[in-house]
Scaffold this motif. Structure first.
Motif, PDB file in Angstrom:
ATOM      1  N   ASN A  32       0.850  -1.185   0.000  1.00  0.00           N
ATOM      2  CA  ASN A  32       0.000   0.000   0.000  1.00  0.00           C
ATOM      3  C   ASN A  32       0.894   1.246   0.000  1.00  0.00           C
ATOM      4  O   ASN A  32       1.636   1.473   0.951  1.00  0.00           O
ATOM      5  N   PRO A  33       0.826   2.075  -1.046  1.00  0.00           N
ATOM      6  CA  PRO A  33       1.714   3.248  -1.110  1.00  0.00           C
ATOM      7  C   PRO A  33       1.393   4.315  -0.066  1.00  0.00           C
ATOM      8  O   PRO A  33       2.201   5.217   0.166  1.00  0.00           O
TER       9      PRO A  33
ATOM     10  N   VAL B  99      -8.265  -5.686   5.984  1.00  0.00           N
ATOM     11  CA  VAL B  99      -7.001  -6.378   6.186  1.00  0.00           C
ATOM     12  C   VAL B  99      -6.516  -7.039   4.892  1.00  0.00           C
ATOM     13  O   VAL B  99      -5.331  -7.040   4.596  1.00  0.00           O
ATOM     14  N   ARG B 100      -7.422  -7.582   4.126  1.00  0.00           N
ATOM     15  CA  ARG B 100      -7.082  -8.331   2.913  1.00  0.00           C
ATOM     16  C   ARG B 100      -6.391  -7.426   1.886  1.00  0.00           C
ATOM     17  O   ARG B 100      -6.734  -6.272   1.718  1.00  0.00           O
ATOM     18  N   SER B 101      -5.417  -7.989   1.144  1.00  0.00           N
ATOM     19  CA  SER B 101      -4.699  -7.204   0.137  1.00  0.00           C
ATOM     20  C   SER B 101      -5.619  -6.786  -1.001  1.00  0.00           C
ATOM     21  O   SER B 101      -6.671  -7.374  -1.221  1.00  0.00           O
ATOM     22  N   ALA B 102      -5.182  -5.776  -1.725  1.00  0.00           N
ATOM     23  CA  ALA B 102      -6.010  -5.187  -2.778  1.00  0.00           C
ATOM     24  C   ALA B 102      -6.037  -6.023  -4.052  1.00  0.00           C
ATOM     25  O   ALA B 102      -6.871  -5.806  -4.916  1.00  0.00           O
ATOM     26  N   ASN B 103      -5.139  -6.995  -4.172  1.00  0.00           N
ATOM     27  CA  ASN B 103      -5.158  -7.861  -5.344  1.00  0.00           C
ATOM     28  C   ASN B 103      -4.579  -9.220  -4.990  1.00  0.00           C
ATOM     29  O   ASN B 103      -4.065  -9.416  -3.910  1.00  0.00           O
ATOM     30  N   GLY B 104      -4.725 -10.158  -5.912  1.00  0.00           N
ATOM     31  CA  GLY B 104      -4.155 -11.479  -5.708  1.00  0.00           C
ATOM     32  C   GLY B 104      -5.098 -12.480  -5.085  1.00  0.00           C
ATOM     33  O   GLY B 104      -4.693 -13.579  -4.745  1.00  0.00           O
TER      34      GLY B 104
ATOM     35  N   LEU C  39      -9.087  -3.902   0.857  1.00  0.00           N
ATOM     36  CA  LEU C  39      -8.691  -2.497   0.844  1.00  0.00           C
ATOM     37  C   LEU C  39      -7.271  -2.285   1.333  1.00  0.00           C
ATOM     38  O   LEU C  39      -6.712  -1.221   1.168  1.00  0.00           O
ATOM     39  N   ASP C  40      -6.689  -3.294   1.988  1.00  0.00           N
ATOM     40  CA  ASP C  40      -5.315  -3.235   2.487  1.00  0.00           C
ATOM     41  C   ASP C  40      -5.051  -1.970   3.295  1.00  0.00           C
ATOM     42  O   ASP C  40      -4.010  -1.335   3.183  1.00  0.00           O
ATOM     43  N   VAL C  41      -6.007  -1.592   4.131  1.00  0.00           N
ATOM     44  CA  VAL C  41      -5.916  -0.376   4.927  1.00  0.00           C
ATOM     45  C   VAL C  41      -4.732  -0.429   5.895  1.00  0.00           C
ATOM     46  O   VAL C  41      -4.088   0.587   6.143  1.00  0.00           O
ATOM     47  N   TYR C  42      -4.415  -1.604   6.421  1.00  0.00           N
ATOM     48  CA  TYR C  42      -3.374  -1.724   7.440  1.00  0.00           C
ATOM     49  C   TYR C  42      -2.018  -2.107   6.888  1.00  0.00           C
ATOM     50  O   TYR C  42      -1.048  -2.204   7.627  1.00  0.00           O
ATOM     51  N   GLY C  43      -1.938  -2.371   5.583  1.00  0.00           N
ATOM     52  CA  GLY C  43      -0.645  -2.636   4.967  1.00  0.00           C
ATOM     53  C   GLY C  43      -0.147  -4.059   5.096  1.00  0.00           C
ATOM     54  O   GLY C  43       1.023  -4.319   4.890  1.00  0.00           O
ATOM     55  N   LEU C  44      -1.026  -4.990   5.409  1.00  0.00           N
ATOM     56  CA  LEU C  44      -0.623  -6.389   5.520  1.00  0.00           C
ATOM     57  C   LEU C  44      -0.722  -7.074   4.151  1.00  0.00           C
ATOM     58  O   LEU C  44      -1.323  -8.130   4.006  1.00  0.00           O
ATOM     59  N   SER C  45      -0.129  -6.466   3.173  1.00  0.00           N
ATOM     60  CA  SER C  45      -0.237  -6.939   1.796  1.00  0.00           C
ATOM     61  C   SER C  45       0.016  -8.411   1.665  1.00  0.00           C
ATOM     62  O   SER C  45      -0.345  -9.028   0.720  1.00  0.00           O
TER      63      SER C  45
END
Length: 188
Positions: free
Chosen positions: A47-48, A165-170, A182-188
């Motif tokens: 997450n940038p 928590v879940r990543s934005a892709n994959g 939404l990867d709000v917390y950065g746990l990509s």
């Protein structure tokens, strides 16, 4: 209509349109950074908007991104430790996605319970659960597998919103697509 040729690999085309997104030049042509591709390096999966920390696993020198949440530091990516001479329980108990070692660099490593707990007594049919206290398991010194309480409180702290928590892709298996997070917390 820009070309993506061998000398262009790694080049990014930024698009102002958030629906279309930005594109990354891979050995297989242009890939939308919003889509999952094994050809895109892992640094483009984070997450940038997150200010990540880092930690180094002293056992093999690999670096990992970290995040801080509720006063705790969490690894923001999956562990990829595989030295079966230092941790003999790993041998035969870990693998990479599709059994391709290159995938471990991008995704981290899969560990069965025996390897994750770093305990050969944790074999199928034996009781070997995480209790109330954290277990170091295969984690580097100073790190541990979260206890069920830590996971429970982390989940409630994010308002029971797994999409945060879940990543934005994959996500998905090619047949059943799981909604991106939404990867709000950065746990990509």
């Amino acid at each position: 209509d820009e070309k993506c040729e061998a000398g262009d690999v790694g080049r990014i085309i930024e698009r102002a349109d958030s629906v279309i997104g930005s594109f990354y030049c891979t050995v297989n042509g242009w890939t939308n950074l919003k889509d999952w591709s094994y050809d895109v390096p892992k640094e483009f999966r984070f997450n940038p908007d997150i200010d990540y920390g880092t930690m180094t696993d002293d056992r093999d020198g690999k670096k990992y991104k970290t995040i801080e949440f509720n006063g705790q530091v969490w690894m923001a990516e999956n562990l990829n430790y595989a030295d079966s001479t230092k941790s003999t329980v790993i041998k035969g108990n870990t693998h990479c996605y599709d059994n391709d070692e290159r995938n471990c660099e991008l995704l981290g490593r899969f560990y069965n319970r025996t390897a994750a707990m770093n305990n050969d007594a944790c074999i199928p049919g034996k009781v070997c659960n995480l209790g109330d206290e954290p277990v170091q398991g295969i984690c580097p010194d100073g790190w541990h597998i979260p206890s069920w309480k830590e996971m429970y409180y982390f989940d409630w702290a994010v308002d029971d919103r797994l999409d945060y928590v879940r990543s934005a892709n994959g996500w998905g298996d090619g047949v059943k697509i799981i909604a991106p997070g939404l990867d709000v917390y950065g746990l990509s």
